[in-house]
Each structure stands twice: as C-alpha cells, then as structure tokens.
Design a protein around this motif. Structure first.
Motif, PDB file in Angstrom:
ATOM      1  N   GLY A  38     -10.507 -47.793  -6.997  1.00  0.00           N
ATOM      2  CA  GLY A  38      -9.489 -47.827  -8.331  1.00  0.00           C
ATOM      3  C   GLY A  38      -8.329 -47.735  -8.104  1.00  0.00           C
ATOM      4  O   GLY A  38      -7.378 -47.809  -9.254  1.00  0.00           O
ATOM      5  N   LEU A  39      -7.666 -47.545  -6.948  1.00  0.00           N
ATOM      6  CA  LEU A  39      -6.350 -46.929  -6.539  1.00  0.00           C
ATOM      7  C   LEU A  39      -5.343 -48.310  -6.657  1.00  0.00           C
ATOM      8  O   LEU A  39      -5.925 -49.272  -5.956  1.00  0.00           O
ATOM      9  CB  LEU A  39      -6.245 -46.457  -5.233  1.00  0.00           C
ATOM     10  CG  LEU A  39      -4.839 -45.741  -5.029  1.00  0.00           C
ATOM     11  CD1 LEU A  39      -4.436 -44.695  -5.842  1.00  0.00           C
ATOM     12  CD2 LEU A  39      -4.602 -45.230  -3.544  1.00  0.00           C
ATOM     13  N   THR A  40      -4.366 -48.300  -7.147  1.00  0.00           N
ATOM     14  CA  THR A  40      -3.285 -49.620  -7.111  1.00  0.00           C
ATOM     15  C   THR A  40      -2.069 -48.979  -6.704  1.00  0.00           C
ATOM     16  O   THR A  40      -1.629 -47.971  -6.943  1.00  0.00           O
ATOM     17  CB  THR A  40      -3.341 -50.041  -8.592  1.00  0.00           C
ATOM     18  OG1 THR A  40      -4.455 -50.435  -9.056  1.00  0.00           O
ATOM     19  CG2 THR A  40      -2.313 -51.483  -8.418  1.00  0.00           C
ATOM     20  N   LYS A  41      -1.787 -49.783  -5.487  1.00  0.00           N
ATOM     21  CA  LYS A  41      -0.434 -49.779  -4.750  1.00  0.00           C
ATOM     22  C   LYS A  41       0.891 -50.275  -5.679  1.00  0.00           C
ATOM     23  O   LYS A  41       0.822 -51.433  -6.291  1.00  0.00           O
ATOM     24  CB  LYS A  41      -0.321 -50.327  -3.584  1.00  0.00           C
ATOM     25  CG  LYS A  41       0.709 -49.720  -2.517  1.00  0.00           C
ATOM     26  CD  LYS A  41       0.522 -50.426  -1.209  1.00  0.00           C
ATOM     27  CE  LYS A  41       1.264 -50.035  -0.009  1.00  0.00           C
ATOM     28  NZ  LYS A  41       1.321 -50.374   1.123  1.00  0.00           N
ATOM     29  N   ILE A  42       1.915 -49.495  -5.737  1.00  0.00           N
ATOM     30  CA  ILE A  42       3.166 -50.048  -6.358  1.00  0.00           C
ATOM     31  C   ILE A  42       4.049 -50.021  -5.031  1.00  0.00           C
ATOM     32  O   ILE A  42       4.544 -49.137  -4.469  1.00  0.00           O
ATOM     33  CB  ILE A  42       3.746 -48.808  -7.270  1.00  0.00           C
ATOM     34  CG1 ILE A  42       2.689 -48.357  -8.308  1.00  0.00           C
ATOM     35  CG2 ILE A  42       5.122 -49.300  -7.743  1.00  0.00           C
ATOM     36  CD1 ILE A  42       3.310 -47.185  -9.334  1.00  0.00           C
TER      37      ILE A  42
ATOM     38  N   SER B 113       5.891 -45.970  -0.855  1.00  0.00           N
ATOM     39  CA  SER B 113       5.143 -46.522  -1.776  1.00  0.00           C
ATOM     40  C   SER B 113       4.541 -45.603  -2.901  1.00  0.00           C
ATOM     41  O   SER B 113       4.086 -44.506  -2.612  1.00  0.00           O
ATOM     42  CB  SER B 113       4.041 -47.443  -1.380  1.00  0.00           C
ATOM     43  OG  SER B 113       4.179 -48.499  -0.305  1.00  0.00           O
ATOM     44  N   GLY B 114       4.346 -46.180  -4.130  1.00  0.00           N
ATOM     45  CA  GLY B 114       3.752 -45.497  -5.353  1.00  0.00           C
ATOM     46  C   GLY B 114       2.189 -45.860  -5.651  1.00  0.00           C
ATOM     47  O   GLY B 114       1.903 -47.173  -4.920  1.00  0.00           O
ATOM     48  N   TYR B 115       1.576 -45.256  -6.236  1.00  0.00           N
ATOM     49  CA  TYR B 115       0.074 -45.601  -6.531  1.00  0.00           C
ATOM     50  C   TYR B 115      -0.270 -45.101  -8.022  1.00  0.00           C
ATOM     51  O   TYR B 115       0.324 -44.226  -8.811  1.00  0.00           O
ATOM     52  CB  TYR B 115      -0.905 -44.622  -5.613  1.00  0.00           C
ATOM     53  CG  TYR B 115      -0.680 -45.205  -4.130  1.00  0.00           C
ATOM     54  CD1 TYR B 115      -1.228 -46.180  -3.637  1.00  0.00           C
ATOM     55  CD2 TYR B 115       0.255 -44.486  -3.369  1.00  0.00           C
ATOM     56  CE1 TYR B 115      -1.167 -46.595  -2.204  1.00  0.00           C
ATOM     57  CE2 TYR B 115       0.485 -44.957  -2.134  1.00  0.00           C
ATOM     58  CZ  TYR B 115      -0.254 -46.143  -1.578  1.00  0.00           C
ATOM     59  OH  TYR B 115      -0.044 -46.539  -0.259  1.00  0.00           O
ATOM     60  N   THR B 116      -1.195 -45.942  -8.420  1.00  0.00           N
ATOM     61  CA  THR B 116      -1.722 -45.733  -9.693  1.00  0.00           C
ATOM     62  C   THR B 116      -3.235 -45.619  -9.845  1.00  0.00           C
ATOM     63  O   THR B 116      -3.848 -46.182  -8.799  1.00  0.00           O
ATOM     64  CB  THR B 116      -1.136 -46.613 -11.110  1.00  0.00           C
ATOM     65  OG1 THR B 116      -1.927 -47.958 -10.570  1.00  0.00           O
ATOM     66  CG2 THR B 116       0.316 -46.729 -11.105  1.00  0.00           C
ATOM     67  N   ILE B 117      -3.971 -44.974 -10.726  1.00  0.00           N
ATOM     68  CA  ILE B 117      -5.383 -45.169 -10.754  1.00  0.00           C
ATOM     69  C   ILE B 117      -5.642 -45.121 -12.344  1.00  0.00           C
ATOM     70  O   ILE B 117      -5.057 -44.371 -13.210  1.00  0.00           O
ATOM     71  CB  ILE B 117      -6.048 -44.185 -10.244  1.00  0.00           C
ATOM     72  CG1 ILE B 117      -7.632 -44.227 -10.068  1.00  0.00           C
ATOM     73  CG2 ILE B 117      -5.900 -42.730 -10.789  1.00  0.00           C
ATOM     74  CD1 ILE B 117      -8.375 -43.713  -9.121  1.00  0.00           C
ATOM     75  N   GLU B 118      -6.313 -46.312 -12.847  1.00  0.00           N
ATOM     76  CA  GLU B 118      -6.534 -46.231 -14.225  1.00  0.00           C
ATOM     77  C   GLU B 118      -5.224 -46.227 -15.136  1.00  0.00           C
ATOM     78  O   GLU B 118      -5.212 -45.509 -16.070  1.00  0.00           O
ATOM     79  CB  GLU B 118      -7.702 -45.431 -14.643  1.00  0.00           C
ATOM     80  CG  GLU B 118      -9.026 -45.523 -13.796  1.00  0.00           C
ATOM     81  CD  GLU B 118      -9.932 -44.369 -14.255  1.00  0.00           C
ATOM     82  OE1 GLU B 118      -9.737 -43.584 -14.960  1.00  0.00           O
ATOM     83  OE2 GLU B 118     -11.075 -44.448 -13.446  1.00  0.00           O
ATOM     84  N   ASN B 119      -4.354 -46.915 -14.690  1.00  0.00           N
ATOM     85  CA  ASN B 119      -3.090 -46.960 -15.351  1.00  0.00           C
ATOM     86  C   ASN B 119      -2.399 -45.565 -15.495  1.00  0.00           C
ATOM     87  O   ASN B 119      -1.389 -45.569 -16.434  1.00  0.00           O
ATOM     88  CB  ASN B 119      -3.128 -47.581 -16.916  1.00  0.00           C
ATOM     89  CG  ASN B 119      -3.616 -48.788 -16.970  1.00  0.00           C
ATOM     90  OD1 ASN B 119      -3.268 -49.655 -16.151  1.00  0.00           O
ATOM     91  ND2 ASN B 119      -4.604 -49.379 -17.830  1.00  0.00           N
ATOM     92  N   THR B 120      -2.613 -44.694 -14.737  1.00  0.00           N
ATOM     93  CA  THR B 120      -2.028 -43.326 -14.621  1.00  0.00           C
ATOM     94  C   THR B 120      -1.374 -43.212 -13.302  1.00  0.00           C
ATOM     95  O   THR B 120      -1.926 -43.326 -12.215  1.00  0.00           O
ATOM     96  CB  THR B 120      -2.901 -42.304 -14.631  1.00  0.00           C
ATOM     97  OG1 THR B 120      -3.740 -42.213 -15.905  1.00  0.00           O
ATOM     98  CG2 THR B 120      -2.264 -40.916 -14.659  1.00  0.00           C
TER      99      THR B 120
END
Length: 173
Positions: A111-115, A151-158
């Motif tokens: 569930g991790l998303t890279k910014i 890089s930044g990261y989000t999980i579940e829109n957080t």
C-alpha cells in the motif's frame, strides 16, 4: 337474585382487575421491546466503532513500520549511489539495485505509494518540502521543482514523508 348481582359485581371487578393487569403487561412488553431494540442498536454501534478502531490502529502500525523501512531504503539507495562506477563493482551495483527493487515492490504491494516529482512540476506544499532553492533566469520556471532530493511516500492517502525538493527561483539579470 342478590347472589347473582354479587356474582356479577365480583366478576366485573375481577374482569377490570384483569384488564388493568393486561394493560400493565402490555406496557411492560412494549418497554422490553424498546429496551431490546436499544440494546441491539448499541451492539451494532459497538461493532462499528470497534472495527473503525481496529482499522485506525492497523493504519497507525503500518505507518510506523513503513517509516522505519523508508530509512533503510534511503540507506540502500545511498549505498548504491556511493559505489564506484568501475567495472569491478558492476555486480555489486546490480545486486543492490535488485534488492532495492524487490524492497520497493514489497512496500508498494502493501500500500505504499511513492511521491517522485519531476523537474519542472509545480511545487505542492501538501506533498513537497522545499529544502533549498536554485536560481534560474527563466521566469516561467519560478517556483517549479528543479529536482528531487529525497522521494516522498504516502499510504492510504496519508503522507508519511513529503518529497524533499529543490525549487527554482527566478532572478533578474
């Protein structure tokens, strides 16, 4: 005849007493039904709140754990970037790149998303953190991203970590 009147009066009194008792029992039944409905609603609300709390706790745990993993990922990337570019280190570089790729894939699957903002993108303070600026003579690039430092990261829109970027700042000639 008097006995019949007495019997009728007694029967009438008993009937009224029974009717009153029946009304009391009906009221008690209504109260019990109402109480049962309230208890059922309370139980449904308790289940809902409990599930919400479980989800919140899972999310907090995931965020805390992923934050720690991101530090390890950063260190792996720094190691890769610090390796000499000579042929003798090519296998090392390939191995570390494979480890990084597998690590990133695993985190993404969880569930991790890279910014990862690109050069020329608009700066968005909700997902980017400016760490410094670079000068540019092109006015239309003012306030745009020069490059990504981390890089930044989000999980579940957080947002776990905003992307750390270097901004372009227009200077007059």
């Amino acid at each position: 005849m008097t006995e019949t009147k007495k019997t009728k009066k007694t029967t009438s009194k008993k009937q009224k007493a029974l009717e009153i008792e029946i009304e009391k029992l009906k009221e008690e039944i209504d109260q019990l039904h109402l109480s049962a409905k309230r208890s059922q609603a309370d139980l449904i609300n308790l289940k809902r709140r409990t599930l919400e709390e479980i989800q919140i706790n899972k999310r907090k745990t995931k965020i805390g754990l992923f934050s720690k993993f991101l530090n390890t990922l950063d260190e792996l990337n720094m190691t890769k970037d610090s390796l000499p570019k000579e042929e003798a280190f090519k296998n090392w570089l390939t191995g570390i790149e494979m480890i990084i790729k597998k690590f990133e894939t695993t985190l993404t699957n969880e569930g991790l998303t890279k910014i990862d903002p690109q050069k020329g993108e608009d700066f968005d303070p909700s997902i980017h953190e400016s760490i410094t600026t670079e000068e540019t003579k092109t006015k239309k690039l003012d306030g745009k991203i020069s490059h990504t430092f981390k890089s930044g990261y989000t999980i579940e829109n957080t947002i776990i970590r905003p992307a750390q970027v270097i901004l372009l700042k227009h200077i007059n000639n």
